[in-house]
Design a protein around this motif. Structure first.
Motif, mmCIF file in Angstrom:
data_model
loop_
_atom_site.group_PDB
_atom_site.id
_atom_site.type_symbol
_atom_site.label_atom_id
_atom_site.label_comp_id
_atom_site.label_asym_id
_atom_site.label_seq_id
_atom_site.Cartn_x
_atom_site.Cartn_y
_atom_site.Cartn_z
ATOM 1 N N ALA A 279 -2.970 -9.664 -7.733
ATOM 2 C CA ALA A 279 -3.480 -11.029 -7.638
ATOM 3 C C ALA A 279 -2.567 -12.036 -8.329
ATOM 4 O O ALA A 279 -2.658 -13.243 -8.079
ATOM 5 C CB ALA A 279 -4.876 -11.108 -8.257
ATOM 6 N N THR B 284 -9.059 -6.222 -7.014
ATOM 7 C CA THR B 284 -9.196 -4.899 -7.648
ATOM 8 C C THR B 284 -7.924 -4.069 -7.505
ATOM 9 O O THR B 284 -7.863 -2.942 -7.999
ATOM 10 C CB THR B 284 -10.357 -4.104 -7.035
ATOM 11 O OG1 THR B 284 -10.028 -3.714 -5.692
ATOM 12 C CG2 THR B 284 -11.650 -4.896 -7.045
ATOM 13 N N MET B 285 -6.906 -4.619 -6.827
ATOM 14 C CA MET B 285 -5.726 -3.824 -6.496
ATOM 15 C C MET B 285 -4.633 -3.904 -7.546
ATOM 16 O O MET B 285 -4.312 -4.962 -8.081
ATOM 17 C CB MET B 285 -5.140 -4.257 -5.149
ATOM 18 C CG MET B 285 -3.875 -3.482 -4.762
ATOM 19 S SD MET B 285 -3.140 -4.052 -3.227
ATOM 20 C CE MET B 285 -4.414 -3.544 -2.074
ATOM 21 N N ASP C 285 -12.850 -5.898 -10.703
ATOM 22 C CA ASP C 285 -11.711 -6.806 -10.815
ATOM 23 C C ASP C 285 -11.158 -6.813 -12.234
ATOM 24 O O ASP C 285 -9.932 -6.786 -12.443
ATOM 25 C CB ASP C 285 -12.128 -8.236 -10.465
ATOM 26 C CG ASP C 285 -12.639 -8.384 -9.046
ATOM 27 O OD1 ASP C 285 -12.723 -7.359 -8.328
ATOM 28 O OD2 ASP C 285 -12.955 -9.519 -8.650
ATOM 29 N N ASN D 192 -6.971 0.882 -6.140
ATOM 30 C CA ASN D 192 -8.086 -0.052 -6.250
ATOM 31 C C ASN D 192 -9.013 0.474 -7.338
ATOM 32 O O ASN D 192 -9.451 1.629 -7.280
ATOM 33 C CB ASN D 192 -8.839 -0.177 -4.932
ATOM 34 C CG ASN D 192 -8.054 -0.943 -3.891
ATOM 35 O OD1 ASN D 192 -7.299 -0.360 -3.122
ATOM 36 N ND2 ASN D 192 -8.225 -2.260 -3.867
ATOM 37 N N TYR E 87 0.792 -1.229 0.000
ATOM 38 C CA TYR E 87 0.000 0.000 0.000
ATOM 39 C C TYR E 87 0.827 1.283 0.000
ATOM 40 O O TYR E 87 0.337 2.342 -0.390
ATOM 41 C CB TYR E 87 -0.937 0.017 1.217
ATOM 42 C CG TYR E 87 -1.709 -1.259 1.398
ATOM 43 C CD1 TYR E 87 -2.639 -1.657 0.441
ATOM 44 C CD2 TYR E 87 -1.500 -2.077 2.506
ATOM 45 C CE1 TYR E 87 -3.348 -2.851 0.596
ATOM 46 C CE2 TYR E 87 -2.201 -3.260 2.664
ATOM 47 C CZ TYR E 87 -3.120 -3.642 1.709
ATOM 48 O OH TYR E 87 -3.808 -4.816 1.858
ATOM 49 N N ASP F 278 -6.480 -8.255 -2.769
ATOM 50 C CA ASP F 278 -7.749 -7.806 -3.312
ATOM 51 C C ASP F 278 -7.639 -7.814 -4.842
ATOM 52 O O ASP F 278 -6.733 -7.185 -5.402
ATOM 53 C CB ASP F 278 -8.027 -6.383 -2.802
ATOM 54 C CG ASP F 278 -9.379 -5.843 -3.238
ATOM 55 O OD1 ASP F 278 -9.895 -6.274 -4.280
ATOM 56 O OD2 ASP F 278 -9.901 -4.952 -2.551
ATOM 57 N N LYS G 167 -3.654 -13.603 -1.429
ATOM 58 C CA LYS G 167 -4.565 -12.927 -0.510
ATOM 59 C C LYS G 167 -4.917 -11.502 -0.951
ATOM 60 O O LYS G 167 -5.661 -10.806 -0.276
ATOM 61 C CB LYS G 167 -3.955 -12.891 0.894
ATOM 62 C CG LYS G 167 -3.758 -14.271 1.512
ATOM 63 C CD LYS G 167 -3.174 -14.169 2.909
ATOM 64 C CE LYS G 167 -2.977 -15.555 3.523
ATOM 65 N NZ LYS G 167 -2.399 -15.481 4.895
#
Length: 416
Positions: free
Chosen positions: A376, A385-386, A346, A342, A175, A383, A381
């Protein structure tokens, strides 16, 4: 209150590289000259690469000292024996790293090798850790299997005891958001725990964890220290004399030393590190600022960015960053060059990297080229959408324009 013996550390062992004696030099100057005490050995302006794995003993029998007495006179800058112990390129690199980080430093074959070395040294019963790089949790899983190590979330760090580890990664991967090192240092002081800081995402000049109370600082040198996406490297630094000695011995016996080629490449990279990291951090902050305003504001880019981007995460966007006298601005002298996006769906996150020209779709971070990763792909693990974004040395406006074209392409494709 339980006393913490870790707060009383001795000077570095003489078997470790010492910070340069060059007086009152800036970081960029130190990174060019902190290894100058080694230059009398060779005439090269650019340090040579030494590929030998072993080194000749003296041809003078009177200078041959048996191993039982060698520690009394051993000079790691010149008395190389076998490269699993010391070698010229590693010694030079560690002299620079010691000057950079402000504590005796050891180079390892990778960041995770360095982390394994730290936990082998400390052998804690409990570790408090939350989130962070998934590879770190893989190392801790090994110790759980071998020693029945217990893991706690950081919110329960006050349950740690003497010799346990408070493991804090800041800024946090993936992040780019920061954690308060001084806060965790106070918990470590109360509990007798060891504060281990993974500072990979904000190396000097962006932060100095030792100034905030860290006991051990770790870096994945593959990232900003290497800076050119062409080496694997790990770094451990500590001001505790006994730990320094033991880490060196453990590294020799586990064979986790960095190779001479990698040390040579990293030495090259450190010469420009301050310039690179400062520029990358500034560019990332500018890009994050534009993205957040375009996503949430009423400007000319809202129509496109607002349809695609759901959230932007970066240290510069933390609430604490607004306080000019708060811990975040005291701790960090730049916001870092990594951030996360984000997207609204997806499928958008999966497709965006293929729409871009300047961001390479790849894992890792810290190199001179900008990278974007659909997270991903490497973290089960994550998200879906990240997207993790590592900003390189391109002009930030060019990166902005590239992102905007990618967002426009996603909007034109309609519902995904």
């Amino acid at each position: 209150m339980q006393s913490n013996p870790l707060s009383e550390t001795a000077p570095a062992s003489t078997s470790f590289p010492q910070p340069s004696s060059t007086p009152s030099t800036s970081l960029c100057t130190s990174l060019l000259h902190a290894d100058s005490h080694l230059n009398h050995l060779f005439a090269d302006v650019a340090p040579p690469l030494h590929v030998s794995s072993t080194f000749q003993y003296s041809s003078d029998p009177s200078k041959l000292i048996p191993a039982t007495d060698a520690s009394l006179t051993f000079d790691p800058s010149t008395d190389h024996i076998y490269s699993r112990l010391t070698a010229p390129n590693g010694t030079r690199l560690e002299a620079l790293l010691t000057s950079l980080i402000g504590a005796p430093s050891l180079a390892y074959g990778s960041g995770l090798a360095a982390l394994f070395g730290a936990y082998t040294l400390l052998n804690p019963r409990k570790v408090a850790i939350t989130d962070g790089y998934h590879g770190v949790h893989g190392v801790l899983d090994i110790f759980k299997r071998l020693t029945h190590l217990e893991l706690l979330p950081l919110c329960r760090a006050d349950e740690l005891g003497h010799g346990d580890v408070l493991h804090v990664e800041t800024p946090l991967n993936p992040y780019g958001e920061a954690r308060n090192v001084a806060h965790y240092a106070s918990i470590a002081e109360k509990t007798g725990a060891v504060l281990l800081i993974d500072a990979t995402l904000a190396p000097p000049p962006l932060q100095d964890p030792f100034a905030q109370g860290a006991h051990i600082v770790m870096h994945s040198g593959t990232k900003y220290i290497g800076g050119h996406t062409d080496l694997l490297l790990g770094v451990l630094a500590t001001r505790n004399k006994d730990w320094s000695k033991q880490l060196a011995l453990d590294r020799m016996h586990t064979g986790s030393v960095a190779g001479s080629m990698e040390c040579w490449l990293a030495t090259r990279s450190l010469r420009t590190m301050e310039v690179r990291v400062t520029r990358q951090s500034e560019s990332a902050s500018a890009l994050v600022n534009w993205l957040e305003k375009a996503r949430s504001g009423d400007g000319p880019y809202k129509e496109v960015v607002g349809k695609v981007v759901a959230k932007v995460r970066h240290a510069s966007l933390q609430e604490e960053a607004k306080d000019k006298d708060g811990w975040l601005r005291q701790q960090m002298k730049g916001w870092g060059a990594l951030f996360a996006l984000n997207l609204k769906k997806d499928e958008m996150a999966k497709r965006l990297p293929s729409k871009l020209k300047l961001f390479m779709h790849a894992t890792s971070l810290g190199g001179v080229e900008s990278l974007m990763e659909w997270r991903a792909m490497s973290d089960e693990k994550a998200d879906p959408t990240m997207l993790r974004v590592s900003v390189g040395l391109e002009r930030w406006e060019d990166l902005r324009d590239d992102l905007l074209k990618g967002f426009e392409a996603l909007v034109e494709e309609g519902n995904l």
